[in-house]
Design a protein around this motif. Structure first.
Motif, PDB file in Angstrom:
ATOM      1  N   SER A  88       6.834 -19.510   5.464  1.00 40.07           N
ATOM      2  CA  SER A  88       5.979 -20.624   5.057  1.00 40.07           C
ATOM      3  C   SER A  88       5.824 -21.672   6.150  1.00 40.07           C
ATOM      4  O   SER A  88       5.132 -22.675   5.951  1.00 40.07           O
ATOM      5  CB  SER A  88       6.552 -21.283   3.791  1.00 40.07           C
ATOM      6  OG  SER A  88       7.843 -21.777   4.039  1.00 40.07           O
ATOM      7  N   ASP A  89       6.458 -21.456   7.287  1.00 40.24           N
ATOM      8  CA  ASP A  89       6.351 -22.420   8.384  1.00 40.24           C
ATOM      9  C   ASP A  89       5.826 -21.737   9.644  1.00 40.24           C
ATOM     10  O   ASP A  89       6.140 -22.135  10.758  1.00 40.24           O
ATOM     11  CB  ASP A  89       7.726 -23.055   8.652  1.00 40.24           C
ATOM     12  CG  ASP A  89       7.619 -24.301   9.527  1.00 40.24           C
ATOM     13  OD1 ASP A  89       6.566 -24.969   9.476  1.00 40.24           O
ATOM     14  OD2 ASP A  89       8.571 -24.585  10.278  1.00 40.24           O
ATOM     15  N   THR A  90       5.028 -20.711   9.429  1.00 38.02           N
ATOM     16  CA  THR A  90       4.416 -19.992  10.544  1.00 38.02           C
ATOM     17  C   THR A  90       2.909 -20.152  10.455  1.00 38.02           C
ATOM     18  O   THR A  90       2.321 -19.968   9.386  1.00 38.02           O
ATOM     19  CB  THR A  90       4.794 -18.497  10.519  1.00 38.02           C
ATOM     20  OG1 THR A  90       6.212 -18.374  10.636  1.00 38.02           O
ATOM     21  CG2 THR A  90       4.120 -17.750  11.657  1.00 38.02           C
ATOM     22  N   TRP A  91       2.287 -20.474  11.571  1.00 36.61           N
ATOM     23  CA  TRP A  91       0.852 -20.760  11.599  1.00 36.61           C
ATOM     24  C   TRP A  91       0.189 -19.935  12.696  1.00 36.61           C
ATOM     25  O   TRP A  91       0.741 -19.780  13.790  1.00 36.61           O
ATOM     26  CB  TRP A  91       0.607 -22.251  11.858  1.00 36.61           C
ATOM     27  CG  TRP A  91       1.456 -23.128  10.995  1.00 36.61           C
ATOM     28  CD1 TRP A  91       2.754 -23.490  11.211  1.00 36.61           C
ATOM     29  CD2 TRP A  91       1.079 -23.710   9.737  1.00 36.61           C
ATOM     30  NE1 TRP A  91       3.210 -24.279  10.177  1.00 36.61           N
ATOM     31  CE2 TRP A  91       2.204 -24.431   9.264  1.00 36.61           C
ATOM     32  CE3 TRP A  91      -0.094 -23.709   8.993  1.00 36.61           C
ATOM     33  CZ2 TRP A  91       2.182 -25.126   8.065  1.00 36.61           C
ATOM     34  CZ3 TRP A  91      -0.129 -24.407   7.805  1.00 36.61           C
ATOM     35  CH2 TRP A  91       1.003 -25.100   7.350  1.00 36.61           C
ATOM     36  N   LEU A  92      -0.974 -19.413  12.407  1.00 34.13           N
ATOM     37  CA  LEU A  92      -1.702 -18.653  13.412  1.00 34.13           C
ATOM     38  C   LEU A  92      -2.219 -19.576  14.507  1.00 34.13           C
ATOM     39  O   LEU A  92      -2.649 -20.703  14.228  1.00 34.13           O
ATOM     40  CB  LEU A  92      -2.878 -17.918  12.780  1.00 34.13           C
ATOM     41  CG  LEU A  92      -2.584 -16.877  11.690  1.00 34.13           C
ATOM     42  CD1 LEU A  92      -3.861 -16.135  11.341  1.00 34.13           C
ATOM     43  CD2 LEU A  92      -1.499 -15.910  12.106  1.00 34.13           C
ATOM     44  N   THR A  93      -2.175 -19.088  15.734  1.00 36.63           N
ATOM     45  CA  THR A  93      -2.785 -19.849  16.820  1.00 36.63           C
ATOM     46  C   THR A  93      -4.308 -19.817  16.640  1.00 36.63           C
ATOM     47  O   THR A  93      -4.847 -18.924  15.968  1.00 36.63           O
ATOM     48  CB  THR A  93      -2.417 -19.239  18.181  1.00 36.63           C
ATOM     49  OG1 THR A  93      -2.953 -17.903  18.257  1.00 36.63           O
ATOM     50  CG2 THR A  93      -0.897 -19.180  18.351  1.00 36.63           C
ATOM     51  N   PRO A  94      -5.023 -20.779  17.229  1.00 36.47           N
ATOM     52  CA  PRO A  94      -6.494 -20.759  17.100  1.00 36.47           C
ATOM     53  C   PRO A  94      -7.112 -19.431  17.535  1.00 36.47           C
ATOM     54  O   PRO A  94      -8.020 -18.912  16.865  1.00 36.47           O
ATOM     55  CB  PRO A  94      -6.936 -21.909  18.007  1.00 36.47           C
ATOM     56  CG  PRO A  94      -5.771 -22.867  17.978  1.00 36.47           C
ATOM     57  CD  PRO A  94      -4.553 -21.993  17.917  1.00 36.47           C
ATOM     58  N   LEU A  95      -6.604 -18.860  18.641  1.00 32.98           N
ATOM     59  CA  LEU A  95      -7.146 -17.587  19.117  1.00 32.98           C
ATOM     60  C   LEU A  95      -6.917 -16.478  18.096  1.00 32.98           C
ATOM     61  O   LEU A  95      -7.829 -15.703  17.775  1.00 32.98           O
ATOM     62  CB  LEU A  95      -6.491 -17.210  20.448  1.00 32.98           C
ATOM     63  CG  LEU A  95      -6.913 -15.855  21.036  1.00 32.98           C
ATOM     64  CD1 LEU A  95      -8.406 -15.824  21.294  1.00 32.98           C
ATOM     65  CD2 LEU A  95      -6.124 -15.559  22.319  1.00 32.98           C
TER      66      LEU A  95
END
Length: 396
Positions: free
Chosen positions: A173-180
């Motif tokens: 729940s604390d992982t986010w995709l990079t914009p790319l």
């Protein structure tokens, strides 16, 4: 007519959409209209509601309950109900936490064991329903109480198990995709959607079945692209696209493909539409029902794990409170029929988005929770009323 029959006979075209509307089948349009109204009302009353930060939080919040709702859709399609989903989600999350924290198991192994436990619970419910001919309401009501009791027993007097903040489960729940990565994922999704529709179109042409005009395919692909681009742009303006949303969205897409493009999916709709006709057609009704309960409990277990990830803990309230009611309400509000035979997995996504938007908007306005419950109840009642009127119009 069951949804399976409609899918087989005719693709979704503008003419087909108008025919469905004339027969009372409104599809997802009431939900979409409701979402637009919610955005306008709460966006006007509180400028923070439509901010990237709040919309990202909204996407993060709906994954766990939405996954449980996705499982409930499996049994609703058969015209049955699963009241144990909340307790099962909490119990399996506790099993995962005890194994990974207290017993020192590898988190991935603990998650797999928890999911297997959920599947076995669903198998038990399904066998009680099909073999003993107990009503699903009674079977799962007993499960709601019994599995909650087992949860309390496993937790013991401590009543809480904290997950490591830097551990695998909490990191979900604390992982986010990079914009790319987010934009590449968007491109892949649009490309796969377009390719899937082209393949389906060619197969229907080869089978001499009616197909939608080419321009309509372009409209659908463009519409999906606009929605995904807008969502990614908004969330990328904050922390990015949350991994939990990607997981939930993947489950929705996968189960939609299973229900629409496999024999199992067609059998699900057939059994929900008319049990006796399905039995006479040679469908193993008993097996389909058991598998539906297995899927419901397994997805409930996974939803419980996602919820534990957000809280970084499990406790005596895991799977409790209003989680079950919100999951069922999300499925119904999203367009799944309580009478069986009609609904899509996207109902879980649309329905939980409506509920979480109402909850989030009222929280920002500091509205008392009692009002939130009443508003949610009114939306649920309206959804069921629309479903009832739609069925009446379809049989007229």
């Amino acid at each position: 007519m069951t949804q399976a029959a409609a899918i087989t006979r005719e693709p979704y075209t503008p003419k087909g959409a108008l025919d469905r509307l004339r027969h009372g089948d409104l599809g997802a349009w009431p939900v979409v209209g409701g979402l637009v109204a919610i955005a306008v009302v709460f966006g006007t009353l509180n400028e923070h509601f439509l901010s990237p930060e709040n919309l990202t939080n909204l996407a993060l919040q709906m994954a766990a309950t939405g996954t449980i709702s996705l499982g409930i859709i499996m049994v609703l399609l058969l015209g049955e109900i699963d009241l144990s989903a909340g307790s099962v989600s909490g119990l399996c999350a506790v099993v995962m936490a005890i194994l990974s924290v207290r017993q020192g198991w590898n988190p991935l192994v603990a998650i797999v064991v928890a999911l297997v436990a959920g599947a076995l619970i669903g198998l038990l419910h399904g066998l009680m329903f099909t073999r003993l001919r107990m009503p699903s309401f009674v079977v799962t009501l007993a499960g709601l109480i019994g599995w909650q009791g087992l949860l309390l027993y496993l937790l013991g007097q401590g009543g809480i198990v904290n997950l490591p903040f830097d551990g695998f489960v909490a990191k979900l729940s604390d992982t986010w995709l990079t914009p790319l990565a987010a934009w590449l994922l968007t491109l892949v999704l649009v490309a796969v959607f377009a390719a899937s529709n082209l393949v389906t179109r060619r197969m229907r042409l080869a089978a001499d079945l009616p197909v939608a005009p080419t321009w309509w395919l372009g409209v659908k692909v463009a519409g999906l692209a606009v929605v995904l681009v807008a969502a990614v742009a908004v969330m990328s303006a904050d922390r990015g696209v949350p991994l939990l949303l990607v997981i939930f969205g993947t489950l929705v897409v996968v189960f939609d493909l299973v229900l629409r493009h496999t024999a199992f999916g067609r059998w699900m709709y057939a059994v929900g539409g008319n049990v006796e006709a399905a039995r006479r057609a040679g469908i193993d009704v008993r097996r389909i029902r058991v598998l539906a309960f297995v899927l419901s409990s397994t997805l409930a277990a996974f939803g419980g794990i996602l919820s534990a990830s957000r809280l970084a803990a499990v406790n005596q309230g895991s799977g409790g409170s209003d989680i079950l009611l919100m999951a069922i309400a999300a499925a119904v509000i999203g367009g799944t029929s309580l009478f069986g035979g009609r609904g899509r997995t996207y109902a879980a996504l649309l329905g939980i988005l409506v509920i979480q938007s109402i909850t989030n908007g009222m929280f920002l306005l500091s509205v008392d929770s009692s009002v939130r419950y009443m508003v949610t109840a009114a939306v649920l009642a309206l959804a069921v009323a629309i479903d009832s009127l739609s069925r009446r119009g379809g049989t007229a």
